[in-house]
Enzyme design. Structure first.
Site, mmCIF file in Angstrom:
data_model
loop_
_atom_site.group_PDB
_atom_site.id
_atom_site.type_symbol
_atom_site.label_atom_id
_atom_site.label_comp_id
_atom_site.label_asym_id
_atom_site.label_seq_id
_atom_site.Cartn_x
_atom_site.Cartn_y
_atom_site.Cartn_z
ATOM 1 N N ASP A 117 0.864 -1.189 0.000
ATOM 2 C CA ASP A 117 0.000 0.000 0.000
ATOM 3 C C ASP A 117 0.900 1.239 0.000
ATOM 4 O O ASP A 117 2.120 1.133 0.168
ATOM 5 C CB ASP A 117 -0.859 -0.055 1.283
ATOM 6 N N GLU A 127 2.487 4.776 -4.190
ATOM 7 C CA GLU A 127 2.422 5.666 -5.388
ATOM 8 C C GLU A 127 3.759 6.337 -5.656
ATOM 9 O O GLU A 127 4.054 6.574 -6.847
ATOM 10 C CB GLU A 127 1.310 6.704 -5.194
ATOM 11 N N ASP A 176 -9.080 3.440 -2.377
ATOM 12 C CA ASP A 176 -10.040 3.888 -1.367
ATOM 13 C C ASP A 176 -11.333 4.391 -1.975
ATOM 14 O O ASP A 176 -11.570 5.591 -2.085
ATOM 15 C CB ASP A 176 -9.399 4.977 -0.503
HETATM 16 O O1 MIG Z 1 -3.487 6.156 4.765
HETATM 17 O O2 MIG Z 1 -3.461 0.966 5.851
HETATM 18 O O3 MIG Z 1 -5.888 2.134 0.536
HETATM 19 O O4 MIG Z 1 -6.872 0.016 2.027
HETATM 20 O O5 MIG Z 1 -6.777 0.252 4.829
HETATM 21 C C1 MIG Z 1 -4.334 5.084 4.510
HETATM 22 C C2 MIG Z 1 -4.591 1.752 6.005
HETATM 23 C C3 MIG Z 1 -3.527 3.828 4.342
HETATM 24 C C4 MIG Z 1 -4.849 3.049 2.466
HETATM 25 C C5 MIG Z 1 -5.362 1.827 1.792
HETATM 26 C C6 MIG Z 1 -6.395 1.176 2.664
HETATM 27 C C7 MIG Z 1 -5.796 0.821 3.998
HETATM 28 C C8 MIG Z 1 -5.235 2.087 4.663
HETATM 29 N N1 MIG Z 1 -4.272 2.709 3.780
#
Ligand code: MIG
Length: 806
Positions: A406, A409, A481
């Site tokens: 996650d 990007e 999200d």
């Molecule tokens: O700043 O890890 O898209 O699926 O639950 C948010 C917490 C960070 C974004 C992800 C989401 C995840 C969340 N993350």
């Protein structure tokens, strides 16, 4: 005096305009033949055309030198020698392999022809290829019949025409139907014209933009703020071939472990340990099949990657073992940011090994994310990818089965890294403008390597948010999200379809929606649709209401159980389609137009949410609250309503009743769909009996694919079984035959249950030449009202089943 002053100013302004505007290639001045193509000189630059295969040509344009830097994603350059014809005429060069290219000399413009010799795609007469400072851009003529599909993870209409699109991987929580860009960069699109389809893959990692006839009716263009003009023309001639060609360049999804096709439960976050165990128990007690549980960021010690919070999870290994014994695979989140904290081994090792991104003066770049101030691994260096792979590999030895990556990007609070941050770029050195869109791609690559290192004979599962073209080689993708509202249910479908068209078959959206909480009906509808999408994962935001199958009352729970169970029934079919996708790059979940390309209606926005799962199953999602009736389009051929068993004859628009508990599903004419007894998790029960639902057409085929679902032995030792079934019918007889079979794996089938739908009563039924009686325990049975014939074959295999009518 004043006059001449004005004149000078005017000349100056005119000059500025020339200098500041685009420069184009100019006129042809000469050419050289190369092994697989030609290099062309022009007054203002050069162009290189290289056949990668008879149907794929690479186009490179440069003002001075071509960039010889290897692509980050293209697998097959340079490919084998391609036979092509070259003809030099006074005003043009003609190149021909699987298709024809005309190079016009004055000005230098290229034109691609269809098989019939018509113009399929051609440069804009005024522009073609050009530069403005570091920006590179290509302009093509826009035709009235042109539709644009792909570009990866995009919102809006599936047809991208009429809009301006951007590629810059962005963390966009709660995005909407007009947000662009999102998390992924896939600079590839398919152009559909009446005369055929072609594709363009623009292999440039910089921030890029696509004007697909936005506010104009003359041209479409693609370009990037820097980097080479380097693109591939994929000649089709149909959309499926374009996707196949694209995925031959950027690679295909490796076959995932079968459990990754099961139901996956996530939330931000399940903790502490007892809640995770309770969650698992709930699934088993309530008989709701499930395979995967995710741990989001709270499992870590203060969000430090590769650690466990010892209070919340005192004994990870013990917990993971127990869960595994109950059929659960645990996937943990891993973010790229490494907390700046002396004494924390990942930090210390990373600093010591020089694995983190730096400023030009060598100072380590710090950005703020969950753990606070962090350093960021430089995945553009082989050495760092190896280091990361080692960290992953050590971490998963506790029994973690997959990794969820996650924030790649990469995201930081405040959105962007400073543009002067330096990357190693395999020793070449680069700044973030070039490397940003590649960050997740390289992270996924290193993560996959880590999982393989830990368990050499197990297929890795990685789920990523961001990526670049070719991400399918390393990870499955979810659409980030989203929001728990009805609009996002439609978006989930369109975005996933767009990803499938862009070479990423293993894709899905957070079921139920991530931000907020779905109303019960929305949750049920979302699970219904999700149950037939490639990635089937429920997920929700920190602090939202419970979002488990049983969180919305008993009626919803029963309904959700039914649809999750349906997915497990259809697993032999899904798994076979995944294998096909791994083989040829086809999407698992396909817009109708991929199967019915020449039918105009399937392109209508109204029908863009209907999708095919493989060749035979069509889903018509219900996308709004309280929708008692749904208009559905059935393209040409016969269609069997899965629930009512009613048969329709397409093309036809029907209105079907859609009570909240029912998702319209249809089997298409020709269908050969394998299914099995459901399980609570993959591998719970041996296969033993396989059912085949057949809706005979004149002639159709389906490959069935089996293996152990987890090991690499299907690749290394031929430990798989592929069976080609063919069904042919005419007035005399209907024959279902096994045409081919390969591989050494024994799927363990002892009983085949064959259901022939919408057939007349036969005079006799033969199995492998032997006549079968009607009725009784073993014989064939015919149900007049349903026009359904059932045949049981109690054997490992059959070669030929014949229903005779004469
Ligand atoms: O700043 O890890 O898209 O699926 O639950 C948010 C917490 C960070 C974004 C992800 C989401 C995840 C969340 N993350």
């Amino acid at each position: 005096m004043v006059k001449s002053y004005l004149a000078i100013t005017l000349v100056f302004i005119l000059c500025l305009n020339v200098i500041a505007g685009y420069r184009f290639l100019g006129d042809y001045t000469g050419y050289r033949k190369t092994v697989n193509g030609v290099e062309i000189d022009a007054t203002n630059g050069r162009m290189r055309l290289t056949f990668i295969s008879p149907e794929i040509i690479r186009i490179q344009v440069a003002d001075t030198e071509f960039s010889e830097t290897e692509s980050y994603t293209v697998m097959s350059v340079p490919g084998a020698a391609v036979n092509f014809k070259l003809k030099a005429e006074k005003d043009r060069l003609l190149l021909e392999a699987g298709f024809e290219i005309v190079v016009h000399k004055r000005p230098l413009r290229i034109e691609f022809l269809s098989a019939a010799g018509a113009t399929l795609c051609t440069d804009d007469p005024a522009a073609g290829h050009g530069w403005d400072g570091n920006e590179v851009r290509t302009w093509k003529k826009l035709f009235g019949d042109e539709k644009f599909f792909g570009l990866g993870e995009k919102t809006g209409n599936l047809d991208k025409r009429g809009n301006y699109w951007k590629m810059w991987n962005s963390d966009t929580p709660g995005y909407g139907n007009r947000t662009d860009p999102l998390y992924q960069t896939i600079p590839f699109f398919i152009v559909r014209r009446n005369a055929g389809s072609y594709g363009i893959f623009f292999d440039n990692t910089y921030r890029s933009t696509y004007n697909l006839g936005a506010g104009n009716n003359r041209l479409f263009s693609f370009g990037a703020e820097n980097g080479p003009m380097d693109y591939y023309f994929l000649a089709g001639p149909d959309m499926k071939s374009v996707i196949q060609q694209y995925s031959s360049l950027t690679g295909r999804m490796p076959l995932p472990p079968e459990w990754a096709l099961g139901y996956q439960q996530c939330r931000w976050s399940y903790y502490p340990e007892y809640r995770v165990r309770l969650l698992a128990e709930n699934f088993r007690q309530r008989k709701i099949p499930a395979d995967v549980i995710y741990l989001d960021i709270h499992y870590m010690d203060r969000y430090k990657v590769f650690t466990w919070d010892e209070e919340r999870f005192p004994n990870p290994e013990g917990m993971l073992n127990d869960l595994a014994a109950d059929g659960f695979k645990v996937v943990t989140i891993v973010d790229p940011g490494v907390k700046v904290e002396k004494g924390y081994p990942v930090h210390d090792g990373g600093v010591k090994g020089g694995h983190f991104l730096t400023y030009p003066d060598g100072e380590l770049f710090r950005g703020q994310v969950w753990p606070g101030w962090c350093y960021f691994p430089d995945f553009s260096s082989l050495k760092t990818r190896q280091w990361w792979a080692n960290r992953i590999s050590n971490f998963v030895r506790s029994g973690v089965k997959g990794i969820w990556i996650d924030m790649n990007e990469p995201a930081v609070w405040g959105k962007e890294f400073p543009y002067i941050v330096r990357f190693k770029d395999e020793g070449r050195g680069a700044n973030i403008k070039k490397m940003h869109n590649l960050y997740a791609y390289q992270m996924a690559r290193a993560t996959q390597q880590g999982l393989l290192q830990a368990r050499k004979n197990e297929r890795p599962f990685i789920l990523t948010r961001a990526g670049y073209a070719g991400i399918q080689k390393y990870a499955a993708v979810w659409t980030g999200d989203n929001v728990a509202d009805w609009e996002h249910l439609g978006l989930a479908v369109r975005m996933s379809l767009g990803m499938g068209l862009s070479g990423v078959p293993f894709v899905g959206a957070d079921v139920g929606g991530f931000s907020g909480s779905p109303e019960p009906e929305l949750f049920a509808r979302w699970v219904q649709v999700g149950s037939l999408m490639p990635l089937f994962r429920t997920h929700t935001h920190h602090g939202s209401r419970e979002q488990e199958p049983w969180s919305f009352g008993e009626d919803i729970e029963n309904n959700v159980r039914d649809y999750i169970t349906l997915r497990y029934r259809l697993m032999p079919y899904l798994y076979s389609i995944f294998q096909e996708a791994a083989d040829n790059g086809f999407p698992v979940m396909r817009p109708l137009f991929l199967e019915f390309e020449t039918d105009d209606k399937v392109y209508w926005y109204e029908y863009q949410h209907q999708f095919m799962v493989g060749d035979w199953i069509m889903v018509a999602p219900v996308l709004s609250a309280g929708q008692q009736y749904t208009k559905i389009y059935l393209p040409e051929g016969r269609w069997l309503d899965y629930w009512s068993r009613k048969v329709y004859e397409g093309p036809e628009e029907i209105v079907r009743e859609t009570p909240w508990w029912q998702l319209p599903i249809f089997y298409r004419e020709g269908a050969i769909v394998p299914s099995r007894e459901p399980q609570q998790y993959i591998g719970e029960k041996p296969l033993e009996s396989l059912a085949l639902d057949i809706l005979p057409g004149k002639s159709s085929e389906q490959w069935l694919y089996f293996d152990d679902g987890i090991s690499m032995e299907y690749l290394t030792a031929g430990f798989y079984r592929r069976i080609l079934l063919r069904c042919i019918s005419d007035v005399e007889a209907l024959v279902l035959s096994r045409e081919e079979s390969s591989g050494q794996y024994d799927p363990g089938i002892k009983l085949w249950n064959l259901y022939f739908h919408d057939v007349s009563r036969p005079l006799s039924v033969y199995v492998d030449g032997g006549k079968l009686d009607e009725g009784g325990n073993k014989g064939w049975k015919y149900q007049e009202n349903l026009r359904l014939l059932k045949v049981e074959v109690a054997a490992m295999k059959f070669d030929r089943i014949e229903l005779r009518y004469e």
